[in-house]
Design a protein around this motif. Structure first.
Motif, PDB file in Angstrom:
ATOM      1  N   GLU A 198      24.027  10.498  -5.707  1.00 61.11           N
ATOM      2  CA  GLU A 198      24.141   9.297  -6.320  1.00 61.11           C
ATOM      3  C   GLU A 198      25.298   9.420  -7.382  1.00 61.11           C
ATOM      4  O   GLU A 198      26.031   8.316  -7.307  1.00 61.11           O
ATOM      5  N   LEU A 199      25.840  10.347  -7.848  1.00 61.55           N
ATOM      6  CA  LEU A 199      26.825  10.548  -8.589  1.00 61.55           C
ATOM      7  C   LEU A 199      28.186  10.204  -7.996  1.00 61.55           C
ATOM      8  O   LEU A 199      29.053   9.485  -8.574  1.00 61.55           O
ATOM      9  N   THR A 200      28.156  10.758  -6.576  1.00 60.56           N
ATOM     10  CA  THR A 200      29.445  10.370  -5.990  1.00 60.56           C
ATOM     11  C   THR A 200      29.513   9.238  -5.088  1.00 60.56           C
ATOM     12  O   THR A 200      30.527   9.039  -4.364  1.00 60.56           O
ATOM     13  N   GLY A 201      28.068   8.606  -4.648  1.00 64.22           N
ATOM     14  CA  GLY A 201      28.120   7.645  -3.872  1.00 64.22           C
ATOM     15  C   GLY A 201      28.263   8.096  -2.518  1.00 64.22           C
ATOM     16  O   GLY A 201      28.577   7.162  -1.734  1.00 64.22           O
ATOM     17  N   ARG A 202      27.937   8.955  -2.064  1.00 63.52           N
ATOM     18  CA  ARG A 202      27.791   9.479  -0.699  1.00 63.52           C
ATOM     19  C   ARG A 202      26.754  10.112  -0.203  1.00 63.52           C
ATOM     20  O   ARG A 202      25.776  10.617  -1.017  1.00 63.52           O
ATOM     21  N   GLU A 203      26.361  10.235   0.993  1.00 60.34           N
ATOM     22  CA  GLU A 203      25.337  10.899   1.643  1.00 60.34           C
ATOM     23  C   GLU A 203      25.744  12.454   2.113  1.00 60.34           C
ATOM     24  O   GLU A 203      26.499  12.529   2.765  1.00 60.34           O
TER      25      GLU A 203
END
Length: 314
Positions: A198-203
């Motif tokens: 969530e912090l990095t916006g990645r899966e």
């Protein structure tokens, strides 16, 4: 090294919760669910961290807010547990959290309320009380959600004030409060893989993606290290200036509840660090403590004998 000779460990919990846990045969909608007798325990990030440190033979002082009748019960439970700490009175009512286990599926449902609205003055008194207990070389652990009304800079302020006292600081938070704290440069940040995603916006579905995200955070801030809990996949530790991400496998235990497991992970890591153990040893201790709590029910401290046995076997 004796406990009395170790630098002080202080935890701060701005949004503690009275944890109520129970179980039912099966969770279904629109029906009365006949529950087992509830367990009622004092929970919340920093309090759980302090509980773990004390259970493993260390010393820690929890500083936490309390308000209303729920808060009085909370304070009494901690006192009976032998972990009174420093309660900071607030005008609002201490929140409750509810966990319900579904025996038919082996699932657990957790209902977490936002907490009372706090004032800037109440937040300041709580943080000031925690910082006042620090000494050079000590450790401040600030963790858990922020209640309504709390400034988003609370954790960043904790980092800065700890540094001014010559102490280290660990942060376990999320959202904008974590982003601000990262900029302040804590010594340690604890994240789950979901939180890091969530912090990095990645899966972050692969080790390579996780490692890249960890290094990106370290390179873009002055954070000292990031501990990443991965559930059944174990844990990872990324340290500033080191290219290799340290990884350790999980311990095989029958999971019964995840309540407080992440806090136990952080508490054991900080304690072993303060005791002068290596980063690898601290990471194994963190996994052992988290596994010990996950194998229990409710908000509980890890059993020291089990943790130490898992450490030896790991």
């Amino acid at each position: 090294m004796s406990t009395s000779s170790l630098p002080p460990i202080v935890t701060v919990t701005l949004n503690p919760a009275l944890d109520v846990s129970t179980s039912v045969d099966r969770v279904v909608s629109r029906h009365k669910l006949r529950c087992d007798a509830p367990r009622v325990e004092a929970g919340g990030g920093g309090v759980n961290v302090a509980r773990t440190i004390v259970a493993l033979g260390g010393a820690a002082t929890p500083v936490y807010t309390v308000g209303g009748l729920t808060g009085e019960r909370y304070r009494l439970l901690l006192h009976q547990e032998g972990l009174p700490g420093v309660p900071i009175p607030i005008g609002g009512e201490t929140r409750e959290s509810i966990s319900v286990g579904d025996r038919s599926q082996g699932d657990q449902y957790r209902f977490v309320f936002p907490g009372p609205t706090v004032t800037a003055e109440e937040c300041r008194r709580c943080l000031d009380a925690a910082v006042e207990l620090l000494r050079p070389g000590g450790y401040l652990v600030a963790s858990g959600s922020l209640p309504p009304g709390a400034p988003e800079s609370f954790y960043a302020d904790a980092v800065r004030l700890a540094k001014q006292r010559g102490a280290r600081c660990a942060i376990d938070a999320y959202g904008s409060a974590l982003t601000l704290a990262l900029a302040a440069g804590p010594d340690l940040v604890k994240q789950s893989v979901r939180e890091l995603g969530e912090l990095t916006g990645r899966e972050l579905s692969t080790i390579e993606l996780q490692d890249a995200a960890l290094h990106e955070l370290l390179d873009g801030s002055s954070v000292g290290a990031i501990a990443l809990s991965l559930g059944a996949a174990g844990a990872a530790l990324a340290i500033r200036g080191e290219a290799q991400v340290l990884r350790a496998p999980a311990f095989p235990v029958a999971e019964r509840s995840t309540v407080g497991a992440g806090d136990a992970f952080l508490g054991a890591f900080v304690l072993r660090t303060v005791q002068g153990r290596s980063t690898g040893e601290a990471l194994r201790a963190a996994l052992a403590a988290g596994s010990a709590v996950a194998a229990s029910v409710g908000t509980t401290a890890p059993h020291r004998e089990l943790v130490e046995r898992l450490e030896r076997e790991g």
